[in-house]
Scaffold this motif. Structure first.
Motif, PDB file in Angstrom:
ATOM      1  N   LEU A   1      14.679  13.544  -5.796  1.00  0.00           N
ATOM      2  CA  LEU A   1      14.176  14.180  -4.575  1.00  0.00           C
ATOM      3  C   LEU A   1      15.241  15.087  -3.965  1.00  0.00           C
ATOM      4  N   LYS A   2      16.452  14.594  -3.935  1.00  0.00           N
ATOM      5  CA  LYS A   2      17.546  15.333  -3.286  1.00  0.00           C
ATOM      6  C   LYS A   2      17.857  16.638  -4.015  1.00  0.00           C
ATOM      7  N   THR A   3      17.750  16.622  -5.334  1.00  0.00           N
ATOM      8  CA  THR A   3      18.085  17.807  -6.122  1.00  0.00           C
ATOM      9  C   THR A   3      16.881  18.721  -6.352  1.00  0.00           C
ATOM     10  N   GLY A   4      15.703  18.284  -5.896  1.00  0.00           N
ATOM     11  CA  GLY A   4      14.517  19.109  -6.074  1.00  0.00           C
ATOM     12  C   GLY A   4      13.883  19.004  -7.444  1.00  0.00           C
ATOM     13  N   LEU A   5      14.316  18.037  -8.242  1.00  0.00           N
ATOM     14  CA  LEU A   5      13.706  17.836  -9.546  1.00  0.00           C
ATOM     15  C   LEU A   5      12.231  17.477  -9.397  1.00  0.00           C
ATOM     16  N   ILE A   6      11.908  16.753  -8.320  1.00  0.00           N
ATOM     17  CA  ILE A   6      10.522  16.456  -7.968  1.00  0.00           C
ATOM     18  C   ILE A   6      10.313  16.859  -6.513  1.00  0.00           C
ATOM     19  N   ASP A   7       9.049  17.109  -6.148  1.00  0.00           N
ATOM     20  CA  ASP A   7       8.731  17.509  -4.777  1.00  0.00           C
ATOM     21  C   ASP A   7       8.487  16.322  -3.855  1.00  0.00           C
ATOM     22  N   GLY A   8       7.988  15.223  -4.424  1.00  0.00           N
ATOM     23  CA  GLY A   8       7.625  14.096  -3.575  1.00  0.00           C
ATOM     24  C   GLY A   8       7.481  12.813  -4.360  1.00  0.00           C
ATOM     25  N   GLN A   9       7.076  11.774  -3.657  1.00  0.00           N
ATOM     26  CA  GLN A   9       6.915  10.460  -4.265  1.00  0.00           C
ATOM     27  C   GLN A   9       5.877   9.686  -3.464  1.00  0.00           C
ATOM     28  N   GLU A  10       5.513   8.502  -3.935  1.00  0.00           N
ATOM     29  CA  GLU A  10       4.524   7.687  -3.222  1.00  0.00           C
ATOM     30  C   GLU A  10       4.958   6.224  -3.272  1.00  0.00           C
ATOM     31  N   ASN A  11       5.162   5.670  -2.076  1.00  0.00           N
ATOM     32  CA  ASN A  11       5.600   4.288  -1.920  1.00  0.00           C
ATOM     33  C   ASN A  11       5.223   3.802  -0.527  1.00  0.00           C
TER      34      ASN A  11
ATOM     35  N   PHE B   1       0.839  -1.198   0.000  1.00  0.00           N
ATOM     36  CA  PHE B   1       0.000   0.000   0.000  1.00  0.00           C
ATOM     37  C   PHE B   1       0.873   1.248   0.000  1.00  0.00           C
ATOM     38  N   ARG B   2       0.542   2.165  -0.887  1.00  0.00           N
ATOM     39  CA  ARG B   2       1.383   3.323  -1.140  1.00  0.00           C
ATOM     40  C   ARG B   2       0.932   4.527  -0.312  1.00  0.00           C
ATOM     41  N   ASP B   3       1.912   5.264   0.232  1.00  0.00           N
ATOM     42  CA  ASP B   3       1.677   6.493   0.983  1.00  0.00           C
ATOM     43  C   ASP B   3       2.462   7.633   0.340  1.00  0.00           C
ATOM     44  N   LEU B   4       2.091   8.855   0.665  1.00  0.00           N
ATOM     45  CA  LEU B   4       2.657  10.045   0.021  1.00  0.00           C
ATOM     46  C   LEU B   4       3.703  10.732   0.895  1.00  0.00           C
ATOM     47  N   THR B   5       4.815  11.104   0.297  1.00  0.00           N
ATOM     48  CA  THR B   5       5.772  11.984   0.969  1.00  0.00           C
ATOM     49  C   THR B   5       6.052  13.180   0.063  1.00  0.00           C
ATOM     50  N   ASN B   6       6.445  14.295   0.695  1.00  0.00           N
ATOM     51  CA  ASN B   6       6.913  15.445  -0.079  1.00  0.00           C
ATOM     52  C   ASN B   6       7.693  16.366   0.851  1.00  0.00           C
TER      53      ASN B   6
END
Length: 325
Positions: free
Chosen positions: A199-209, A147-152
């Motif tokens: 994520l580290k470089t700020g190319l994306i704000d978040g992910q879901e896993n 089950f996937r959860d959101l981080t940002n």
């Protein structure tokens, strides 16, 4: 170009990965995405041991974790070609071979792990796994991402409104992409092994896993906020080159299937245990957790993904799954 190079490299090295079989002896290469500490790594190690024990040493499985043999797309293609024997990969990476598999990734389709088990152990699950034979793959078992959860790293996600304009890495599954677009986010599909750097470089704000993936891949080092949305469940089929499986005698086929299933059951138990432990670790690290996000606010976007699927394949199977909960 990159994919072609990766496949060429696998062809060149296949003699090392897949040594010739002695009479009655079988040596298989098994590739997957998991980090050394991840549950899929522990589960495939257990599977390899079980296959060796049950076959009294006839079957040896060599493990290649952490996408060391290429991206999941490349690994699955290599199994179809026979340069890798077995792969475990998230369901979204198989949907290009059979769009009907998008069914299993529909947001908020599954209620809990018991509901998942009912579906995957039913005729629906068997037919979906067996459908991969048309693409040269033998489905051995359903492993899981979970089950996937959101981080940002921008703000806490308490309702769907908080997702507006956030650049979120998703899987390549159309159901995921369309759902996040409907939720107001900017969905950004990318290979799993590129997520940490992005994520580290700020190319994306978040992910879901799932929680265990967030911890084991160190995403918490780059993310401040975690929201327990459980917005989708992701299976991870374990598949084998169909010709290689069919070339085995019946006894060894049964052994591989049994060992694969034993490993899958272990992984599911480990995920339940480790998600609890790793959530505590994430909190201790400093992540701020939203335990009860307003998941009802996500339902409109989820329904759109369901409707898009139903337009192509009908909603009969969706309703059967809903009725199993």
């Amino acid at each position: 170009m990159k994919k072609t190079f990766s496949l060429s490299l696998l062809l060149v090295t296949s003699a090392f990965i897949n040594p010739c079989f002695a009479a009655g002896q079988h040596s298989f290469a098994l590739s997957h995405y998991g980090a050394p500490s991840d549950t899929v790594t522990k589960a495939t190690e257990f599977m390899a041991k079980r296959a060796n024990e049950l076959s009294q040493g006839r079957i040896t499985i060599h493990l290649h974790p952490s996408n060391e043999l290429g991206s999941l797309d490349t690994q699955i293609d290599a199994v179809r070609m026979g340069t890798i024997d077995i792969v475990v990969g998230g369901n979204p990476y198989y949907t290009g071979l059979n769009e009907e598999l998008n069914l299993l990734d529909l947001p908020f389709l599954f209620q809990d792990t018991q509901h998942v088990a009912k579906v995957l152990n039913s005729q629906i699950g068997s037919e979906l796994l067996n459908s991969l034979e048309k693409s040269g793959l033998k489905g051995l078992a359903f492993y899981e991402v979970g089950f996937r959860d959101l981080t940002n790293n921008k703000k806490q996600i308490k309702s769907v409104a908080d997702l507006a304009h956030l650049k979120i890495r998703t899987t390549p599954n159309p159901a995921h992409i369309e759902a996040f677009r409907a939720w107001g986010a900017n969905p950004t599909p990318m290979a799993f092994n590129e997520v940490y750097f992005s994520l580290k470089t700020g190319l994306i704000d978040g992910q879901e896993n799932p929680i265990h993936q967030i911890w084991n891949n160190n995403f918490h080092e780059t993310q401040k906020y975690l929201s327990l949305t459980h917005h989708a469940y992701t299976v991870a089929p374990m598949t084998m080159n169909l010709d290689r499986f069919n070339a085995l005698d019946e006894e060894d086929q049964k052994i591989l299937l049994q060992a694969a299933q034993d490993g899958a059951e272990l992984e599911k138990k480990l995920n339940i245990e480790e998600n609890k432990l790793n959530l505590e670790k994430l909190i201790q690290y400093g992540m701020e957790v939203e335990y009860t996000p307003d998941t009802a606010s996500f339902q409109a976007g989820a329904k759109k993904a369901w409707d898009d699927y139903a337009k192509k394949f009908g909603d009969q199977v969706i309703q059967q799954i809903v009725g199993m909960k």
